[in-house]
Design a protein around this motif. Structure first.
Motif, PDB file in Angstrom:
ATOM      1  N   GLU A  37       0.806  -1.216   0.000  1.00 19.88           N
ATOM      2  CA  GLU A  37       0.000   0.000   0.000  1.00 19.88           C
ATOM      3  C   GLU A  37       0.841   1.270   0.000  1.00 19.88           C
ATOM      4  OE1 GLU A  37      -2.187  -0.541   3.550  1.00 19.88           O
ATOM      5  OE2 GLU A  37      -3.408  -2.202   2.781  1.00 19.88           O
ATOM      6  N   ALA A  38       2.152   1.140   0.166  1.00 23.40           N
ATOM      7  CA  ALA A  38       3.029   2.316   0.214  1.00 23.40           C
ATOM      8  C   ALA A  38       4.328   2.007  -0.509  1.00 23.40           C
ATOM      9  CB  ALA A  38       3.312   2.719   1.667  1.00 23.40           C
ATOM     10  N   GLU A  39       4.945   3.053  -1.024  1.00 28.85           N
ATOM     11  CA  GLU A  39       6.238   2.905  -1.683  1.00 28.85           C
ATOM     12  C   GLU A  39       7.351   2.871  -0.632  1.00 28.85           C
ATOM     13  OE1 GLU A  39       6.840   2.236  -4.675  1.00 28.85           O
ATOM     14  OE2 GLU A  39       4.923   2.645  -5.659  1.00 28.85           O
ATOM     15  N   ILE A  40       8.534   2.478  -1.060  1.00 30.34           N
ATOM     16  CA  ILE A  40       9.653   2.340  -0.117  1.00 30.34           C
ATOM     17  C   ILE A  40      10.461   3.626   0.012  1.00 30.34           C
ATOM     18  CG2 ILE A  40       9.790  -0.120  -0.627  1.00 30.34           C
ATOM     19  CD1 ILE A  40      12.307   0.454  -2.289  1.00 30.34           C
ATOM     20  N   ASN A  41      10.011   4.693  -0.661  1.00 32.72           N
ATOM     21  CA  ASN A  41      10.788   5.935  -0.700  1.00 32.72           C
ATOM     22  C   ASN A  41      10.109   7.091   0.014  1.00 32.72           C
ATOM     23  OD1 ASN A  41       8.690   6.258  -2.536  1.00 32.72           O
ATOM     24  ND2 ASN A  41       9.923   7.439  -3.989  1.00 32.72           N
ATOM     25  N   GLN A  42       9.332   6.781   1.056  1.00 34.24           N
ATOM     26  CA  GLN A  42       8.556   7.826   1.731  1.00 34.24           C
ATOM     27  C   GLN A  42       9.142   8.226   3.083  1.00 34.24           C
ATOM     28  OE1 GLN A  42       4.498   5.822  -0.152  1.00 34.24           O
ATOM     29  NE2 GLN A  42       4.345   6.758   1.876  1.00 34.24           N
ATOM     30  N   CYS A  43      10.386   7.842   3.367  1.00 31.49           N
ATOM     31  CA  CYS A  43      11.001   8.128   4.669  1.00 31.49           C
ATOM     32  C   CYS A  43      12.234   9.005   4.503  1.00 31.49           C
ATOM     33  CB  CYS A  43      11.373   6.806   5.361  1.00 31.49           C
ATOM     34  SG  CYS A  43      12.225   7.025   6.947  1.00 31.49           S
ATOM     35  N   PRO A  44      12.074  10.336   4.508  1.00 30.50           N
ATOM     36  CA  PRO A  44      13.219  11.231   4.368  1.00 30.50           C
ATOM     37  C   PRO A  44      14.307  11.039   5.426  1.00 30.50           C
ATOM     38  CG  PRO A  44      11.192  12.421   3.989  1.00 30.50           C
ATOM     39  CD  PRO A  44      10.800  11.077   4.523  1.00 30.50           C
ATOM     40  N   PRO A  45      13.960  10.797   6.706  1.00 28.02           N
ATOM     41  CA  PRO A  45      15.034  10.612   7.696  1.00 28.02           C
ATOM     42  C   PRO A  45      15.942   9.416   7.389  1.00 28.02           C
ATOM     43  CG  PRO A  45      12.982  11.105   8.800  1.00 28.02           C
ATOM     44  CD  PRO A  45      12.632  10.851   7.363  1.00 28.02           C
ATOM     45  N   GLY A  46      15.392   8.384   6.751  1.00 28.33           N
ATOM     46  CA  GLY A  46      16.217   7.238   6.377  1.00 28.33           C
ATOM     47  C   GLY A  46      17.062   7.512   5.158  1.00 28.33           C
ATOM     48  N   GLY A  47      16.608   8.458   4.336  1.00 28.01           N
ATOM     49  CA  GLY A  47      17.359   8.829   3.152  1.00 28.01           C
ATOM     50  C   GLY A  47      17.465   7.704   2.131  1.00 28.01           C
ATOM     51  N   LEU A  48      18.359   7.890   1.176  1.00 26.72           N
ATOM     52  CA  LEU A  48      18.536   6.897   0.123  1.00 26.72           C
ATOM     53  C   LEU A  48      19.041   5.574   0.677  1.00 26.72           C
ATOM     54  CD1 LEU A  48      18.250   6.417  -2.883  1.00 26.72           C
ATOM     55  CD2 LEU A  48      20.606   7.209  -3.186  1.00 26.72           C
ATOM     56  N   GLU A  49      19.858   5.636   1.729  1.00 25.58           N
ATOM     57  CA  GLU A  49      20.326   4.398   2.357  1.00 25.58           C
ATOM     58  C   GLU A  49      19.153   3.624   2.946  1.00 25.58           C
ATOM     59  OE1 GLU A  49      22.375   1.232   3.947  1.00 25.58           O
ATOM     60  OE2 GLU A  49      22.951   2.671   2.372  1.00 25.58           O
ATOM     61  N   GLY A  50      18.204   4.342   3.509  1.00 22.73           N
ATOM     62  CA  GLY A  50      17.015   3.684   4.034  1.00 22.73           C
ATOM     63  C   GLY A  50      16.230   2.999   2.936  1.00 22.73           C
ATOM     64  N   VAL A  51      16.130   3.647   1.766  1.00 25.26           N
ATOM     65  CA  VAL A  51      15.447   3.034   0.624  1.00 25.26           C
ATOM     66  C   VAL A  51      16.167   1.759   0.218  1.00 25.26           C
ATOM     67  CG1 VAL A  51      14.776   3.335  -1.790  1.00 25.26           C
ATOM     68  CG2 VAL A  51      14.570   5.254  -0.195  1.00 25.26           C
ATOM     69  N   ARG A  52      17.493   1.804   0.198  1.00 26.72           N
ATOM     70  CA  ARG A  52      18.268   0.615  -0.166  1.00 26.72           C
ATOM     71  C   ARG A  52      18.006  -0.531   0.809  1.00 26.72           C
ATOM     72  NH1 ARG A  52      22.741   4.483  -0.786  1.00 26.72           N
ATOM     73  NH2 ARG A  52      23.037   4.957  -3.012  1.00 26.72           N
ATOM     74  N   ARG A  53      17.935  -0.225   2.077  1.00 30.85           N
ATOM     75  CA  ARG A  53      17.703  -1.266   3.082  1.00 30.85           C
ATOM     76  C   ARG A  53      16.331  -1.912   2.905  1.00 30.85           C
ATOM     77  NH1 ARG A  53      20.331   0.921   8.822  1.00 30.85           N
ATOM     78  NH2 ARG A  53      22.313   1.649   7.940  1.00 30.85           N
ATOM     79  N   ILE A  54      15.337  -1.086   2.661  1.00 32.11           N
ATOM     80  CA  ILE A  54      13.988  -1.632   2.462  1.00 32.11           C
ATOM     81  C   ILE A  54      13.927  -2.427   1.157  1.00 32.11           C
ATOM     82  CG2 ILE A  54      11.544  -1.093   2.243  1.00 32.11           C
ATOM     83  CD1 ILE A  54      12.071   1.498   3.790  1.00 32.11           C
ATOM     84  N   ALA A  55      14.608  -1.910   0.132  1.00 33.25           N
ATOM     85  CA  ALA A  55      14.620  -2.605  -1.156  1.00 33.25           C
ATOM     86  C   ALA A  55      15.242  -3.988  -1.023  1.00 33.25           C
ATOM     87  CB  ALA A  55      15.389  -1.771  -2.184  1.00 33.25           C
ATOM     88  N   ALA A  56      16.292  -4.096  -0.223  1.00 34.56           N
ATOM     89  CA  ALA A  56      16.952  -5.380  -0.035  1.00 34.56           C
ATOM     90  C   ALA A  56      16.032  -6.397   0.620  1.00 34.56           C
ATOM     91  CB  ALA A  56      18.217  -5.197   0.803  1.00 34.56           C
ATOM     92  N   ILE A  57      15.118  -5.915   1.467  1.00 31.37           N
ATOM     93  CA  ILE A  57      14.188  -6.804   2.164  1.00 31.37           C
ATOM     94  C   ILE A  57      12.999  -7.172   1.285  1.00 31.37           C
ATOM     95  CG2 ILE A  57      12.562  -6.938   4.103  1.00 31.37           C
ATOM     96  CD1 ILE A  57      14.491  -5.119   5.648  1.00 31.37           C
ATOM     97  N   THR A  58      12.503  -6.185   0.548  1.00 35.79           N
ATOM     98  CA  THR A  58      11.263  -6.388  -0.217  1.00 35.79           C
ATOM     99  C   THR A  58      11.491  -6.866  -1.647  1.00 35.79           C
ATOM    100  OG1 THR A  58      11.243  -4.070  -0.923  1.00 35.79           O
ATOM    101  CG2 THR A  58      10.101  -4.615   1.139  1.00 35.79           C
ATOM    102  N   GLY A  59      12.703  -6.685  -2.136  1.00 35.50           N
ATOM    103  CA  GLY A  59      12.962  -7.041  -3.528  1.00 35.50           C
ATOM    104  C   GLY A  59      12.539  -5.976  -4.514  1.00 35.50           C
TER     105      GLY A  59
END
Length: 221
Positions: A37-59
């Protein structure tokens, strides 16, 4: 115990509880991602590294932070101008991690080591006495935040949530007990005339309705 996908996603969120993702806390955002229901790029405090971490988990593919949610930035810490603070407690109520101390009509203070830089205390302040200062120079996202800090913020948020729930339940219980006592008082009143009987029944109906509303409210929480 096997962790769910939402659990794994929550573990890599920075736990600032800032709501910039569009959800009331980090956990609901993690659940929304897990549910698609949500994209993996909606967390500014996590930044691009946070997106990478979520991407690694979700594929999912790594994508830039959505500017609608904000921008990656150096981590700020809130500061309260003691000369302007009126002790209204609105900032304390807004802080998701109990990083502000103070009492009603007394000056409040930010505990810098506990502040997640969420900004949530700024808007409610009626006298604009709170400012956000960047404290990590050019470091942004996860470079400006540690896993230990995230874990500590998550624990404080969970403890605060549990405390507020307990306080609501205790308040509802007090109101219910007061209503029951009032009903007993009304029932015990001497009534001889039809008018008195009607008044007693009216009061009983009002109190019974109040008790039922409290019960339904507690059932929903």
């Amino acid at each position: 115990m096997t962790k769910t996908l939402a659990d794994q996603i929550e573990d890599v969120l920075p736990q600032t509880q800032c709501t910039k993702c569009g959800y009331p806390a980090c956990r609901p955002y993690a659940e929304a991602i897990a549910n698609g229901e949500a994209e993996i790029n909606q967390c500014p405090p996590g930044g691009l590294e946070g997106v990478r971490r979520i991407a690694a988990i979700t594929g999912r593919a790594v994508i830039p932070i959505n500017p609608v949610n904000g921008f990656e930035r150096p981590r700020p810490v809130a500061f309260i101008d003691e000369n302007l603070c009126i002790g209204c407690t609105l900032c304390i109520q807004a802080c998701p991690v109990d990083a502000i101390v103070g009492a009603s009509k007394q000056m409040h203070t930010i505990i810098p080591s506990l502040c997640t830089g969420c900004d949530l205390c700024v808007a409610p302040c009626p006298v604009d006495c709170i400012v956000m200062y960047p404290v990590t120079d050019d470091l942004t996202g996860w470079d400006a935040w540690t896993q230990e800090q995230a874990d500590a913020a998550r624990e404080r948020h969970d403890l605060r949530t549990a405390r507020l729930q307990r306080e609501r339940e205790e308040n509802d219980a007090r109101l219910a007990a007061k209503a029951v006592a009032k009903m007993r008082e009304v029932t015990a009143e001497a009534t001889n005339t039809p008018e008195q009987l009607a008044e007693k029944e009216r009061k009983r109906a009002i109190i019974a309705a109040a008790i039922e509303r409290a019960r339904q409210k507690a059932a929903k929480e």
